[in-house]
Design a protein around this motif. Structure first.
Motif, PDB file in Angstrom:
ATOM      1  N   TYR A  62      -1.562  -0.356   1.799  1.00  0.00           N
ATOM      2  CA  TYR A  62      -0.508  -0.831   1.176  1.00  0.00           C
ATOM      3  C   TYR A  62      -0.857  -1.473  -0.079  1.00  0.00           C
ATOM      4  CZ  TYR A  62       1.959   0.141   5.621  1.00  0.00           C
ATOM      5  OH  TYR A  62       2.385   0.552   6.772  1.00  0.00           O
ATOM      6  N   LYS A  63      -2.037  -1.579  -0.740  1.00  0.00           N
ATOM      7  CA  LYS A  63      -2.347  -2.061  -1.947  1.00  0.00           C
ATOM      8  C   LYS A  63      -2.684  -0.947  -2.874  1.00  0.00           C
ATOM      9  CE  LYS A  63      -2.298  -6.269   0.139  1.00  0.00           C
ATOM     10  NZ  LYS A  63      -1.250  -7.198  -0.105  1.00  0.00           N
ATOM     11  N   TYR A 168       3.890  14.494   0.752  1.00  0.00           N
ATOM     12  CA  TYR A 168       4.169  13.277   1.233  1.00  0.00           C
ATOM     13  C   TYR A 168       3.071  12.171   0.923  1.00  0.00           C
ATOM     14  CZ  TYR A 168       7.744  15.362   4.036  1.00  0.00           C
ATOM     15  OH  TYR A 168       8.627  16.071   4.708  1.00  0.00           O
ATOM     16  N   GLY A 169       3.141  11.185   0.066  1.00  0.00           N
ATOM     17  CA  GLY A 169       2.228  10.240  -0.173  1.00  0.00           C
ATOM     18  C   GLY A 169       2.089   9.218   1.007  1.00  0.00           C
ATOM     19  N   THR A 170       1.400   9.215   1.920  1.00  0.00           N
ATOM     20  CA  THR A 170       1.497   8.223   3.071  1.00  0.00           C
ATOM     21  C   THR A 170       0.512   7.222   2.888  1.00  0.00           C
ATOM     22  OG1 THR A 170      -0.386   9.505   4.378  1.00  0.00           O
ATOM     23  CG2 THR A 170       2.105  10.286   4.272  1.00  0.00           C
ATOM     24  N   PRO A 171       0.728   5.989   2.823  1.00  0.00           N
ATOM     25  CA  PRO A 171      -0.076   4.672   2.709  1.00  0.00           C
ATOM     26  C   PRO A 171      -0.815   4.321   3.835  1.00  0.00           C
ATOM     27  CG  PRO A 171       2.044   4.010   2.558  1.00  0.00           C
ATOM     28  CD  PRO A 171       2.020   5.578   2.782  1.00  0.00           C
ATOM     29  N   ALA A 172      -2.018   3.606   3.806  1.00  0.00           N
ATOM     30  CA  ALA A 172      -2.343   2.524   4.805  1.00  0.00           C
ATOM     31  C   ALA A 172      -2.571   3.093   6.078  1.00  0.00           C
ATOM     32  CB  ALA A 172      -1.572   1.386   5.099  1.00  0.00           C
ATOM     33  N   GLU A 173      -3.443   4.693   6.127  1.00  0.00           N
ATOM     34  CA  GLU A 173      -3.626   5.142   7.326  1.00  0.00           C
ATOM     35  C   GLU A 173      -4.723   4.489   8.148  1.00  0.00           C
ATOM     36  OE1 GLU A 173      -5.767   7.307  10.199  1.00  0.00           O
ATOM     37  OE2 GLU A 173      -6.935   6.543   8.169  1.00  0.00           O
ATOM     38  N   GLU A 174      -5.484   3.670   7.574  1.00  0.00           N
ATOM     39  CA  GLU A 174      -6.465   2.964   8.197  1.00  0.00           C
ATOM     40  C   GLU A 174      -5.807   1.682   8.657  1.00  0.00           C
ATOM     41  OE1 GLU A 174      -9.326   4.067   8.641  1.00  0.00           O
ATOM     42  OE2 GLU A 174      -9.888   5.621   7.041  1.00  0.00           O
ATOM     43  N   GLY A 175      -5.284   1.875   9.857  1.00  0.00           N
ATOM     44  CA  GLY A 175      -4.766   0.659  10.550  1.00  0.00           C
ATOM     45  C   GLY A 175      -3.384   0.277  10.304  1.00  0.00           C
ATOM     46  N   GLY A 176      -2.806   0.615   9.007  1.00  0.00           N
ATOM     47  CA  GLY A 176      -1.357   0.121   8.860  1.00  0.00           C
ATOM     48  C   GLY A 176      -0.244   1.134   8.991  1.00  0.00           C
ATOM     49  N   GLY A 177      -0.505   2.263   9.838  1.00  0.00           N
ATOM     50  CA  GLY A 177       0.516   3.046  10.506  1.00  0.00           C
ATOM     51  C   GLY A 177       1.591   3.463   9.199  1.00  0.00           C
ATOM     52  N   GLY A 178       1.265   3.718   8.000  1.00  0.00           N
ATOM     53  CA  GLY A 178       2.427   4.065   7.155  1.00  0.00           C
ATOM     54  C   GLY A 178       3.334   5.313   7.480  1.00  0.00           C
ATOM     55  N   TYR A 483      -1.284  -6.485   5.892  1.00  0.00           N
ATOM     56  CA  TYR A 483      -2.325  -6.631   6.979  1.00  0.00           C
ATOM     57  C   TYR A 483      -3.748  -6.610   6.504  1.00  0.00           C
ATOM     58  CZ  TYR A 483      -3.954  -1.686   6.754  1.00  0.00           C
ATOM     59  OH  TYR A 483      -4.396  -0.558   6.450  1.00  0.00           O
ATOM     60  N   ARG A 484      -4.033  -6.219   5.303  1.00  0.00           N
ATOM     61  CA  ARG A 484      -5.420  -6.341   4.760  1.00  0.00           C
ATOM     62  C   ARG A 484      -5.619  -7.743   4.298  1.00  0.00           C
ATOM     63  NH1 ARG A 484      -8.399  -2.956   7.653  1.00  0.00           N
ATOM     64  NH2 ARG A 484      -8.280  -0.839   6.998  1.00  0.00           N
TER      65      ARG A 484
END
Ligand SMILES: [Zn+2]
Ligand SMILES: [Zn+2]
Length: 487
Positions: A62-63, A168-178, A483-484
């Motif tokens: 998300y950043k 599809y530009g999908t953010p925060a796969e690592e725990g953010g659930g984008g 979340y980060r």
């Protein structure tokens, strides 16, 4: 890097003999797809530079502002329409080119992992100590997928073909659930198939699934008191955490075999001489089936209630995240496997081989593929994935398939300094090209052959067996954009 033997021989013969004795060869037009692959070979350096840039920025979930902007700029330049801020996430976007059916999606990720900063060298050495790094290779993931989408767009334009290609530009796969929030925003609903790859230590398509998970923080509120002078006046929130955790540990013996439960105590009180009036435990539970996981989760909640009851404290559950198990797609996987075999594996230069050998000296190599396996494409893997991913939520909405490309030295695990190093150097970029070409070929097959779309839909319906997807993330829950952040 790629050998396309038949064409190579044909061209050599044509060159050597001229056109006269071999008119049939001279008249044979090179296949349009091979032409596209050659063009992509020529563009690989440009996209390699983009992947290196995102690797250097290493922005966490998300950043990923600069990383998302860079991809948007490339796609906009290529004529794609950008939809920004999807699902109220500033770094989530879609980029669409063309119109009408079919609509084929290619998914990209670009978030880095905390603490994995690493130079592109074969020894553990941080670029900036403690800073994030691309240990899951998402710098390659995002760029290769955008590269493929642009190559497909060029192909459609040149051949004047109908249909829509969407990145599809999908953010925060690592725990953010984008992707869960993108799915909720409905951006996958009109899509016919979604193609996904992931950096890895081998080339291969996969029918493997993954584990559904539910994660939450259990907060306990007690009464503070002097732990020696007035213990009878206190009610310990830490005791509640310990009682709940003990109950969960006993529960482990009586859950289905594939269940995974893990927790950390995120707040255990402030000082031993104060009865803690607040304490918190953060729990993950996973299982290959969401309905079974629901049952396990309700038993974990009972353990929490027992913790509160037995200690006379109050319990609150703060839901964090939940993803589904991946629904594999047989037809799409077969298609990807066929195309990946056409693209082929990669050859290391002498320098890359030396780098790989040095990296492998730092790894436990039991069960690892041998050096040289990066030159091949592995058989379709059908094992149970032991992790969880938000790609899974998409796979229950639209036929989706995922594959791996050997961006890392064989044996290098994800989320390690070794995979971070590989993701920033030429081995990572070679793997990225294999991924981009496999994605582009597969997307074109889907766009030009309605039977492939039907087959993907039939596989989807068969595996889904009537089950209706419904995310366990409450509808009121907003994307955890911070979340980060350190609390
Ligand atoms: Zn990862
Ligand atoms: Zn990843």
């Amino acid at each position: 890097m790629k050998l396309r033997p038949f064409l190579a021989i044909a061209y050599t013969l044509a060159l050597f003999f001229g056109q006269l004795p071999f008119t049939t060869i001279a008249q044979t037009k090179p296949d349009a797809r091979d032409e596209m692959l050659r063009k992509m070979d020529a563009q690989a350096e440009h996209y390699g530079r983009l992947s290196r840039q995102i690797w250097e920025w290493a922005e966490v979930g998300y950043k990923e502002k600069q990383s998302a902007e860079l991809l948007k700029t490339e796609l906009r330049k290529a004529g794609f329409q950008i939809q920004e801020n999807v699902g109220e996430m500033p770094t989530a976007f879609t980029a669409t080119f063309g119109s009408g059916k079919p609509v084929i999606g290619i998914m990209g990720e670009y978030d880095a992992l905390p603490g994995l900063s690493q130079e592109d060298v074969a020894e553990k050495k941080a670029r900036v100590a403690g800073a994030p790094g691309h240990g899951c290779g998402h710098n390659l993931f995002g760029v290769a997928s955008a590269f493929a989408a642009i190559a497909v767009k060029d192909y459609l334009t040149e051949k004047k073909l109908p249909g829509t290609i969407r990145f599809y530009g999908t953010p925060a796969e690592e725990g953010g659930g984008g992707k869960i929030y993108m799915a909720r925003a409905g951006v996958f609903n009109d899509c016919d198939s979604v193609l996904v790859w992931h950096p890895g230590d081998n080339n291969g398509a996969s029918l493997g699934t993954s584990l559904a998970n539910i994660t939450a923080k259990f907060k306990f509120y007690g009464k503070a008191a002097h732990a020696a002078a007035a213990p009878d006046k206190g009610r310990s929130a830490l005791d509640a955490v310990m009682l709940m955790s003990h109950a969960v540990d006993l529960l482990r013996e009586h859950v289905p075999q594939e269940t995974r439960i893990h927790y950390v105590v995120t707040n255990g009180g402030s000082a031993p001489n104060i009865v803690p009036d607040f304490s918190e435990v953060y729990i993950y539970a996973r299982h290959p089936s969401m309905p079974i996981l629901d049952g396990i989760w309700s038993r974990i909640v009972k353990c929490a209630e027992a913790g509160a009851l037995g200690t006379e404290t109050r319990m609150e559950m703060e839901f964090v995240n939940s993803v589904y198990n991946l629904l594999p797609n047989d037809a799409l996987t077969t298609l990807i496997d066929k195309n990946m075999r056409r693209v082929g594996g990669m050859k290391y230069t002498a320098e890359e081989k030396a780098f790989a050998e040095k990296i492998r000296q730092t790894l436990p190599l039991e069960n690892a593929l041998p050096l040289g396996s990066q030159e091949q494409v592995q058989p379709i893997d059908s094992g149970l994935g032991i992790g969880s991913t938000d790609v899974a939520d998409v796979s229950w909405i639209v036929p989706t398939a995922q594959f791996s490309a050997a961006t890392w030295v064989p044996g290098a695990p994800a989320h390690s300094w070794q995979s971070t190093a590989c993701s920033g150097m030429s081995i990572g970029r070679k793997g990225m090209l294999i991924a981009a070409q496999t994605l582009a070929l597969s997307a074109i097959d889907l766009m030009t052959d309605p039977k492939q779309i039907e087959a993907a839909r039939a596989s989807f319906n068969q595996r889904r067996a009537g089950y209706e997807y419904k995310s366990r993330v409450p509808a009121t829950q907003k994307p955890p954009l911070n979340y980060r952040d350190k609390s």
